[in-house]
Design a protein around this motif. Structure first.
Motif, short mmCIF file in Angstrom:
data_model
loop_
_atom_site.label_atom_id
_atom_site.label_comp_id
_atom_site.label_asym_id
_atom_site.label_seq_id
_atom_site.Cartn_x
_atom_site.Cartn_y
_atom_site.Cartn_z
N VAL A 269 3.49 3.07 2.52
CA VAL A 269 3.06 3.03 3.63
C VAL A 269 3.23 1.23 4.40
N ALA A 270 3.03 0.38 3.45
CA ALA A 270 3.29 -0.96 4.11
C ALA A 270 3.57 -1.94 2.89
N TYR B 101 6.64 -1.61 7.19
CA TYR B 101 5.71 -0.46 7.54
C TYR B 101 6.43 1.12 7.49
N ALA B 102 6.00 1.81 7.08
CA ALA B 102 6.57 3.27 7.12
C ALA B 102 6.43 3.62 8.77
N VAL B 103 7.55 4.19 8.89
CA VAL B 103 7.66 4.65 10.52
C VAL B 103 6.57 5.51 10.88
N SER B 104 5.86 6.23 10.20
CA SER B 104 4.59 7.18 10.46
C SER B 104 3.35 6.32 10.74
N VAL B 105 3.22 5.24 10.21
CA VAL B 105 2.23 4.25 10.44
C VAL B 105 2.47 2.90 11.51
N LYS B 106 3.68 2.67 11.61
CA LYS B 106 3.80 1.44 12.25
C LYS B 106 3.10 1.73 13.89
N GLU C 263 -3.05 13.83 9.22
CA GLU C 263 -1.94 13.76 8.06
C GLU C 263 -2.01 12.31 7.52
N ASP C 264 -3.07 11.31 7.89
CA ASP C 264 -3.16 10.20 7.04
C ASP C 264 -4.11 10.50 5.82
N THR C 265 -4.53 11.53 5.63
CA THR C 265 -5.43 11.78 4.51
C THR C 265 -4.62 11.79 3.30
N ALA C 266 -5.18 11.01 2.24
CA ALA C 266 -4.57 10.67 1.10
C ALA C 266 -5.19 9.81 0.21
N VAL C 267 -4.73 9.70 -1.04
CA VAL C 267 -5.29 8.75 -2.00
C VAL C 267 -4.40 7.55 -1.71
N TYR C 268 -5.20 6.48 -1.34
CA TYR C 268 -4.41 4.97 -1.00
C TYR C 268 -4.33 4.15 -2.10
N SER C 269 -3.30 3.66 -2.74
CA SER C 269 -3.40 2.71 -3.87
C SER C 269 -2.66 1.25 -3.42
N CYS C 270 -2.91 0.15 -3.94
CA CYS C 270 -2.39 -0.89 -3.51
C CYS C 270 -1.32 -1.23 -5.06
N ALA C 271 -0.38 -1.94 -4.65
CA ALA C 271 0.45 -2.51 -5.74
C ALA C 271 0.90 -3.69 -5.60
N ALA C 272 1.13 -4.30 -6.63
CA ALA C 272 1.80 -5.79 -6.77
C ALA C 272 3.26 -5.67 -7.50
N GLY C 273 4.30 -6.36 -6.72
CA GLY C 273 5.50 -6.51 -7.27
C GLY C 273 6.13 -7.79 -7.19
N TRP D 181 1.02 -1.40 0.04
CA TRP D 181 -0.09 -0.10 -0.07
C TRP D 181 0.82 1.40 0.14
N PHE D 182 0.51 2.13 -0.74
CA PHE D 182 0.98 3.49 -0.91
C PHE D 182 -0.08 4.55 -0.55
N ARG D 183 0.68 5.77 -0.46
CA ARG D 183 -0.31 6.79 -0.45
C ARG D 183 0.15 8.02 -1.06
#
Length: 123
Positions: A48-49, A60-65, A89-99, A36-38
Motif C-alpha cells: 500500500v505505502a 504508494y501503490a498506484v491504486s491508492v496514490k 475495493e479498499d476492504t482488507a486487513v491492513y498490516s504495518c511492517a518495519a524494515g 502498510w500492506f493489505r
C-alpha cells in the motif's frame, strides 16, 4: 525486537475516511523504514505505502496514490495511514511492517509485521 500494534480500522461508507495507526515498541523506531500492506482472504498481500526513516521519501501503490497518505512521528514511535475517498475495493486487513530499507520493504521484505486491523468499506 520490534512489536507493532495497529489500530483505527472499522466499518466506513464508500467515500469516507479512516486513519490507521501503528504503534511500535522499542527505542529503535526511527532506524526502520515503515510500511502498510493489505490482504484480502484468498489473495496475496499487497503493498500500500512505505515511508523512509526520516519521513521522506514516501511511496504508494498506484491504486491508492492521491487518496492515502502515510506519515510517521518518530517521537511517538507511530506510523499512520490516512485513507480518504475510500472505495469498496479498499476492504482488507491492513498490516504495518518495519524494515531496514524502504526499497526492500516496498517489495514486501520486512523484518517485523503487525497483526493487522480490518477495514471494511460498504458501498
Amino acid at each position: 525486537q520490534v512489536q507493532l500494534v495497529e489500530s483505527g480500522g472499522g466499518l466506513v461508507q464508500a467515500g469516507g475516511s479512516l486513519r490507521l495507526s501503528c504503534a511500535a515498541s522499542g527505542r529503535t523506531f526511527s532506524t526502520y523504514a515503515m510500511g502498510w500492506f493489505r490482504q484480502v482472504p484468498g489473495k496475496e498481500r499487497e503493498f500500500v505505502a512505505t515511508i523512509s526513516r526520516s519521513g521522506d521519501p514516501t511511496f504508494y501503490a498506484v491504486s491508492v496514490k492521491g487518496r492515502f497518505t502515510i506519515s510517521r512521528d518518530n517521537s511517538k514511535n507511530t506510523v499512520y495511514l490516512q485513507m480518504n475517498s475510500l472505495k469498496s475495493e479498499d476492504t482488507a486487513v491492513y498490516s504495518c511492517a518495519a524494515g531496514a530499507a524502504v526499497a526492500a520493504l516496498s517489495a514486501g521484505r520486512a523484518g517485523y509485521w503487525g497483526q493487522g486491523t480490518q477495514v471494511t468499506v460498504s458501498s
